[in-house]
Structures are given as C-alpha cells and as structure tokens.
Motif scaffolding. Sequence first.
Motif, PDB file in Angstrom:
ATOM      1  N   LEU A   4       0.832  -1.189   0.000  1.00 30.08           N
ATOM      2  CA  LEU A   4       0.000   0.000   0.000  1.00 30.08           C
ATOM      3  C   LEU A   4       0.871   1.244   0.000  1.00 30.08           C
ATOM      4  CD1 LEU A   4      -2.828  -0.814   2.577  1.00 30.08           C
ATOM      5  CD2 LEU A   4      -2.760  -1.241   0.122  1.00 30.08           C
ATOM      6  N   PRO A   5       0.394   2.325  -0.628  1.00 26.77           N
ATOM      7  CA  PRO A   5       1.126   3.590  -0.555  1.00 26.77           C
ATOM      8  C   PRO A   5       1.250   4.044   0.906  1.00 26.77           C
ATOM      9  CG  PRO A   5      -0.593   3.693  -2.229  1.00 26.77           C
ATOM     10  CD  PRO A   5      -0.817   2.433  -1.459  1.00 26.77           C
ATOM     11  N   GLU A   6       2.338   4.707   1.189  1.00 27.13           N
ATOM     12  CA  GLU A   6       2.571   5.199   2.542  1.00 27.13           C
ATOM     13  C   GLU A   6       1.515   6.232   2.920  1.00 27.13           C
ATOM     14  OE1 GLU A   6       6.055   7.611   5.062  1.00 27.13           O
ATOM     15  OE2 GLU A   6       6.344   7.035   2.950  1.00 27.13           O
ATOM     16  N   VAL A   7       1.109   6.210   4.182  1.00 31.87           N
ATOM     17  CA  VAL A   7       0.192   7.215   4.696  1.00 31.87           C
ATOM     18  C   VAL A   7       1.011   8.384   5.238  1.00 31.87           C
ATOM     19  CG1 VAL A   7      -1.622   7.767   6.365  1.00 31.87           C
ATOM     20  CG2 VAL A   7      -1.586   5.526   5.263  1.00 31.87           C
ATOM     21  N   ALA A  40      -8.630   0.716   4.654  1.00 30.24           N
ATOM     22  CA  ALA A  40      -9.594  -0.373   4.477  1.00 30.24           C
ATOM     23  C   ALA A  40     -10.101  -0.433   3.044  1.00 30.24           C
ATOM     24  CB  ALA A  40     -10.764  -0.194   5.444  1.00 30.24           C
ATOM     25  N   GLN A  41     -10.168   0.709   2.369  1.00 29.85           N
ATOM     26  CA  GLN A  41     -10.686   0.725   0.999  1.00 29.85           C
ATOM     27  C   GLN A  41      -9.777  -0.029   0.032  1.00 29.85           C
ATOM     28  OE1 GLN A  41     -12.838   4.983   1.898  1.00 29.85           O
ATOM     29  NE2 GLN A  41     -11.267   4.917   0.312  1.00 29.85           N
ATOM     30  N   TRP A  42      -8.489  -0.118   0.330  1.00 27.79           N
ATOM     31  CA  TRP A  42      -7.588  -0.877  -0.540  1.00 27.79           C
ATOM     32  C   TRP A  42      -7.900  -2.372  -0.523  1.00 27.79           C
ATOM     33  CZ3 TRP A  42      -4.030   0.539  -4.115  1.00 27.79           C
ATOM     34  CH2 TRP A  42      -3.643   1.877  -4.153  1.00 27.79           C
ATOM     35  N   ARG A  43      -8.632  -2.838   0.504  1.00 33.14           N
ATOM     36  CA  ARG A  43      -8.977  -4.267   0.577  1.00 33.14           C
ATOM     37  C   ARG A  43     -10.193  -4.609  -0.277  1.00 33.14           C
ATOM     38  NH1 ARG A  43      -7.427  -3.488   6.178  1.00 33.14           N
ATOM     39  NH2 ARG A  43      -9.603  -3.230   6.827  1.00 33.14           N
ATOM     40  N   ALA A 180     -18.557  -2.948   3.738  1.00 36.82           N
ATOM     41  CA  ALA A 180     -19.156  -2.804   5.060  1.00 36.82           C
ATOM     42  C   ALA A 180     -18.083  -2.612   6.127  1.00 36.82           C
ATOM     43  CB  ALA A 180     -20.015  -4.027   5.382  1.00 36.82           C
ATOM     44  N   GLU A 181     -16.991  -3.353   6.010  1.00 37.58           N
ATOM     45  CA  GLU A 181     -15.898  -3.215   6.976  1.00 37.58           C
ATOM     46  C   GLU A 181     -15.257  -1.831   6.874  1.00 37.58           C
ATOM     47  OE1 GLU A 181     -13.288  -4.272  10.064  1.00 37.58           O
ATOM     48  OE2 GLU A 181     -15.218  -5.066   9.382  1.00 37.58           O
ATOM     49  N   ALA A 182     -15.115  -1.325   5.645  1.00 39.05           N
ATOM     50  CA  ALA A 182     -14.560   0.020   5.466  1.00 39.05           C
ATOM     51  C   ALA A 182     -15.463   1.061   6.120  1.00 39.05           C
ATOM     52  CB  ALA A 182     -14.372   0.323   3.983  1.00 39.05           C
TER      53      ALA A 182
END
Length: 344
Positions: A4-7, A40-43, A180-182
């Motif tokens: 994932l890109p760094e936050v 979470a959206q990346w999942r 839903a989890e996001a």
Amino acid sequence: MQSLPEVHFARTDDDVTIGYQIFGNGPVLVWMPSLSNILAQWRIPALRSAYLELARHLTVVLYDGRGMGTSDRRIDLGDLGVDAHLRDLHAVLDAAGIARASLLGYYHSVTTAIAFAARSPGRVDRMVLFGGAPRLREAMRPAQTQALLSLVEQDWGLFADAAATAWLGWDAAPSGRWVAEAFRTATTAPVAKAWFGAAERIDVSDEVGLVRAPALVLHRQGDQQIPVEVFRRLAERLPDARLVELPGSTPTLFIEDAAADLRLVTGFVGGGVVGRPAVVADVLTPREREVLALLAAGDANLEIARRLGIAVHTVERHLANLYRKIGARGRTDAVAYAIRRSRG
C-alpha cells in the motif's frame, strides 16, 4: 504496486491531523472523501483495481476527512460544515506540495469540490462530480437514505452492512463485506451522527456559478436514490460543464462497467476528453426501446399497444420501467431523452 502507498499526515490550520496517500504518475487527481477509511478501501477488490488503473495515467491523492479513517478521530472536532472540509483539502494539497489539481467529488464531497473551485479557482484544473448536490440535503432526501441514517445511532454495524449493499449496491461477497468493513471502521457512531447532521445544512448553491473549472457531472441512469433532475440542474448552472448519464443501475463508479468509467474519468482529467458513453441499448430491453421510439413519435399508450400487439397495461408497465431506468419523471422527459440519444 504490491504494498500500500505510505500514509502521510497533514495539519490543518485549526490543528486537525489529516491522513493521506499519494501515488501514480501524471496530472493530479484528488479523490475527495465521503465516509472513508483509505486503508480499508484498498482491501475492496474493485476499488483497489480502480486506484491502480487511475495511477497508470494520473497522480492520485486519497485522504480521510476529519473524524474518519487515518485522520484525527476526536469527537470534539467542532463544526463539520463545508469550511471544515475545505481546511482538510487545503492542508493535504499544501503538505503534498500540490499547486493545482483536478478534483473527484464523490457524494458528500461534491459540495466541498464546488466550494473549493469557486474560492480557489487558480488551484483547480477540472472537476468530476458524482452522487452529490450543491444543497447536500437533496442528496440525502430519498426515503431509503433516511431509513439508513436512522440506523447510525441504533446499530452502527447494521448501518455499515446496509449501506454497503442497499445504499451503494455492492454485491454480497466478497466486495460487499469489505465495503461494510470500510464503513464500520471509518469512524464512530457519534462522529457519524454529527457528520450527517452537519451535511443536512451544507448548501453551496450560491457558489456554483463562480466555478470556472471545466466539470464533468456523472449520473447513473438507473440510480433513483437522487433524481437525475438534480444533476441536470447542477450541470446547467456550472459555467463549463457536461452531464453524462451513464448506463446501468449501480449507484457508484468503477463497479458496473469499470473500464468505461475509468476511461471517462482519465480521459477528462488527463486532457478534457469526454468519450461517448454506452448506448441506450445497454440500459433498455428491446421492447422498452420500441415503446420509447413510439412514444417519441407521438403515439399515445393505446396506439402503442395496438402497434405492438400488447395490452395497454403492459405498455404502462414498460413505460414505468424505462422511466425508472433513464431517470425520467414522465413522457416529456422520456421524449427529450430519446431525442438526445438520436442526435448523439
């Protein structure tokens, strides 16, 4: 892109921490948040694919608004109106060193995109607007939306599950579970209550005419949560805008025909190009197209029934279905729609 890109973190001028990601190459597109959790959206498989495809053509910026996801989630964040959301956007752009960008306003963030473009015209190249309205309560008015919002305090988990499926139309497995989890992890019920309460009062109608950036207003034809007239009025009031009514019934982007949606967005952001959307045949059944053609020719319901050899009540049923699919309020809207399609 395997990991994932760094936050990164930005700080607003009212001392709120905002988490953001930046990745890809090319013109900058800021995908502005609604109810969000960027990690979470990346999942979510469809969203991950959309992010990666956008990044092939554009530099993409994702961020969580105050109270959401990776950003400051304190309950005492004060006013959550449009000025607060503008502070979040300013902070992210400044922290990332971005002087100008295109904006993807999505549902709740449509108003923020409009206000930012009106107040900071030198910083906005283009806008893509989907699912929202200048007077945000218009986007929250449908009965289904109100029923879902009533669950926020009653059962936050149930709200997340219902919003993912009934509200945004994601399939049950596996995307629906991840969506839903996001939602569930995006924030807490008290913050969400304050957030939606503030949204009811957001109105940037007076600023629409001040926008100078070219805008692409998108509407999914079968989406009846927000009437198409809301988007038509928005496109008419923006000085440089085009409305594209997308085929399909899923009230979101990059799901039902992801490739077409991605081409539309990247073409517009990258060079102002608006490709031709799919034709009406992808939306209506062959019989519904016959009924629409006869309707546009001026035939009454009885005449249509005689020409097609079907009962009048069957014609009425076909009309109800095609009105719903194309977002028409009645015969006049449907005829106008048929004329526009014949000219396209």
